[in-house]
Design a protein around this motif. Structure first.
Motif, mmCIF file in Angstrom:
data_model
loop_
_atom_site.group_PDB
_atom_site.id
_atom_site.type_symbol
_atom_site.label_atom_id
_atom_site.label_comp_id
_atom_site.label_asym_id
_atom_site.label_seq_id
_atom_site.Cartn_x
_atom_site.Cartn_y
_atom_site.Cartn_z
ATOM 1 N N ASP A 93 47.221 41.278 45.795
ATOM 2 C CA ASP A 93 46.059 41.754 45.041
ATOM 3 C C ASP A 93 44.938 42.043 46.038
ATOM 4 O O ASP A 93 44.348 41.114 46.601
ATOM 5 N N ALA A 94 44.633 43.296 46.242
ATOM 6 C CA ALA A 94 43.628 43.687 47.239
ATOM 7 C C ALA A 94 42.233 43.193 46.888
ATOM 8 O O ALA A 94 41.344 43.190 47.740
ATOM 9 N N PHE A 137 37.108 28.933 49.471
ATOM 10 C CA PHE A 137 37.161 29.434 48.102
ATOM 11 C C PHE A 137 37.899 30.766 48.125
ATOM 12 O O PHE A 137 37.838 31.504 49.110
ATOM 13 N N VAL A 138 38.577 31.077 47.030
ATOM 14 C CA VAL A 138 39.218 32.375 46.862
ATOM 15 C C VAL A 138 38.570 33.046 45.661
ATOM 16 O O VAL A 138 38.566 32.508 44.555
ATOM 17 N N LEU A 139 38.007 34.241 45.890
ATOM 18 C CA LEU A 139 37.223 34.933 44.867
ATOM 19 C C LEU A 139 37.730 36.350 44.672
ATOM 20 O O LEU A 139 38.007 37.063 45.633
ATOM 21 N N ARG A 140 37.842 36.736 43.416
ATOM 22 C CA ARG A 140 38.124 38.132 43.123
ATOM 23 C C ARG A 140 36.826 38.916 43.294
ATOM 24 O O ARG A 140 35.805 38.595 42.701
ATOM 25 N N GLN A 141 36.855 39.937 44.149
ATOM 26 C CA GLN A 141 35.629 40.645 44.526
ATOM 27 C C GLN A 141 34.889 41.215 43.328
ATOM 28 O O GLN A 141 33.665 41.252 43.292
ATOM 29 N N SER A 142 35.597 41.632 42.310
ATOM 30 C CA SER A 142 34.943 42.206 41.137
ATOM 31 C C SER A 142 34.143 41.177 40.368
ATOM 32 O O SER A 142 33.294 41.524 39.547
ATOM 33 N N ALA A 143 34.410 39.880 40.642
ATOM 34 C CA ALA A 143 33.696 38.818 39.934
ATOM 35 C C ALA A 143 32.541 38.270 40.752
ATOM 36 O O ALA A 143 31.879 37.328 40.340
ATOM 37 N N PHE A 151 37.740 30.938 35.642
ATOM 38 C CA PHE A 151 38.850 30.201 36.217
ATOM 39 C C PHE A 151 39.921 31.109 36.808
ATOM 40 O O PHE A 151 40.612 30.747 37.743
ATOM 41 N N SER A 152 40.056 32.319 36.263
ATOM 42 C CA SER A 152 41.078 33.234 36.773
ATOM 43 C C SER A 152 40.604 33.999 37.998
ATOM 44 O O SER A 152 41.407 34.569 38.726
ATOM 45 N N ASP A 153 39.318 34.005 38.247
ATOM 46 C CA ASP A 153 38.752 34.785 39.347
ATOM 47 C C ASP A 153 38.283 33.938 40.524
ATOM 48 O O ASP A 153 37.873 34.480 41.547
ATOM 49 N N LEU A 154 38.325 32.626 40.390
ATOM 50 C CA LEU A 154 37.844 31.759 41.458
ATOM 51 C C LEU A 154 38.701 30.506 41.536
ATOM 52 O O LEU A 154 38.971 29.868 40.516
ATOM 53 N N TYR A 155 39.146 30.179 42.722
ATOM 54 C CA TYR A 155 39.877 28.934 42.935
ATOM 55 C C TYR A 155 39.703 28.480 44.377
ATOM 56 O O TYR A 155 38.989 29.116 45.161
ATOM 57 N N LEU A 156 40.325 27.371 44.716
ATOM 58 C CA LEU A 156 40.155 26.756 46.031
ATOM 59 C C LEU A 156 41.374 26.995 46.911
ATOM 60 O O LEU A 156 42.478 27.244 46.421
ATOM 61 N N GLU A 194 35.113 21.781 39.073
ATOM 62 C CA GLU A 194 35.341 22.267 37.711
ATOM 63 C C GLU A 194 36.163 23.548 37.695
ATOM 64 O O GLU A 194 35.863 24.505 36.968
ATOM 65 N N LEU A 195 37.226 23.558 38.486
ATOM 66 C CA LEU A 195 38.146 24.691 38.554
ATOM 67 C C LEU A 195 39.532 24.240 38.141
ATOM 68 O O LEU A 195 39.794 23.042 37.964
ATOM 69 N N GLU A 196 40.443 25.197 37.990
ATOM 70 C CA GLU A 196 41.764 24.878 37.461
ATOM 71 C C GLU A 196 42.903 25.234 38.413
ATOM 72 O O GLU A 196 44.067 25.068 38.051
#
Length: 286
Positions: A93-94, A137-143, A151-156, A194-196
């Motif tokens: 996922d780019a 952290f891992v973040l979806r750039q659009s978010a 929770f679907s756009d950010l995790y550790l 507070e992430l999943e």
């Protein structure tokens, strides 16, 4: 399996030193970090509940990373593991981006206001003593512009380095089959932030990169928290020594009882005679 074939083109942010500052050491004593949770529950191969208690109550200096050996290599290679994770994410996922804690705090307003320790390096959870210091952290750039977490756009992401021998404790890459010590660490961090989801990127022998994913249910995180809170209240807050649970605890016990605190009385012939008479009298009464 991903092999390391070339150094990343972007400059790596390599930590200048290994270890914790004086302020971080002081903070560590007043709380329980994610890497200590498994030890509290008796699930760590290298550290026992008694070890953690002795550090938190000041009876033993905290163990910190040294400037040599696995600790040094693990910290120096952390940026490389993060870069390998970034490359693996982009193949899927780019839009996914790996961020340092500082970058994530700068990008996400809700994270910037989340409670942290005075040094700023550690997040605080449900109570002041519940702490977590995620690697990335891992973040979806659009978010990135959202003011609330998704929770679907950010995790550790946790970055690990292992040899082929220690990697045998892991299961199938891509699964959640990680050692108990890392599993407890992941659940604890997810609860604090507070992430999943927590991904674990593992570099094996400096060559092969393997990803794992731990998805954390709220009920599981709460159960872990309650067990650890019970231990913290029962032993650390109450200052009660936990039971000896393994052979390595003998080191603490040896240090504890090594010093004779009572004043010693020099012997003389009268005392020796009295001791011998007392011993004979006891034998006679048996």
């Amino acid at each position: 399996m991903t092999s390391v074939t070339a150094l990343p083109a972007a400059p790596l942010r390599v930590p200048p030193t290994v270890g914790l500052s004086a302020a971080q050491l002081a903070e560590r004593r007043t709380g329980l970090g994610a890497s200590e949770v498994a030890a509290v529950l008796g699930l760590d191969k290298y550290k026992s509940p008694l070890d953690v208690w002795a550090e938190k109550t000041g009876r033993r200096a905290p163990e910190v990373a040294s400037d040599s050996g696995p600790a040094l290599m693990g910290q120096l290679l952390e940026p490389i593991v993060a870069e390998l994770a970034q490359r693996a994410y982009r193949e899927q996922d780019a839009g996914l981006e790996v961020l340092t804690v500082e970058e994530a705090v700068a990008r996400l307003p809700w994270l910037a206001v989340k409670r942290r320790t005075p040094s700023g390096s550690t997040f605080i959870g449900r109570e002041d003593w519940q702490r977590a210091s995620p690697d990335r952290f891992v973040l979806r750039q659009s978010a990135a512009d959202f003011d609330v977490q998704s929770f679907s756009d950010l995790y550790l992401l946790e970055c690990k380095t292992k040899s082929w021998r220690t990697f045998r404790d892991f299961g199938v890459p891509g699964s959640d089959q990680v050692p108990y010590s890392i599993l407890c660490q992941a659940i604890w961090q997810a609860d604090v932030l507070e992430l999943e989801r927590v991904d674990v990127g593992v570099l094996v022998d400096g060559r092969d990169y393997h990803p794992f994913t731990v998805r954390v249910a709220h009920a599981l995180a709460l159960d872990l928290y309650e067990q650890v809170r019970d231990w913290w209240q029962r032993y650390v807050v109450a200052d009660v020594e936990p039971p000896v649970s393994r052979a390595s605890d003998v080191q603490y016990l040896r240090a504890k009882f090594d010093t004779v605190r009572d004043e010693l009385m020099p012997s003389n012939p009268d005392i020796e005679q009295a001791v011998n008479l007392l011993a004979e009298a006891r034998r006679a009464t048996k």
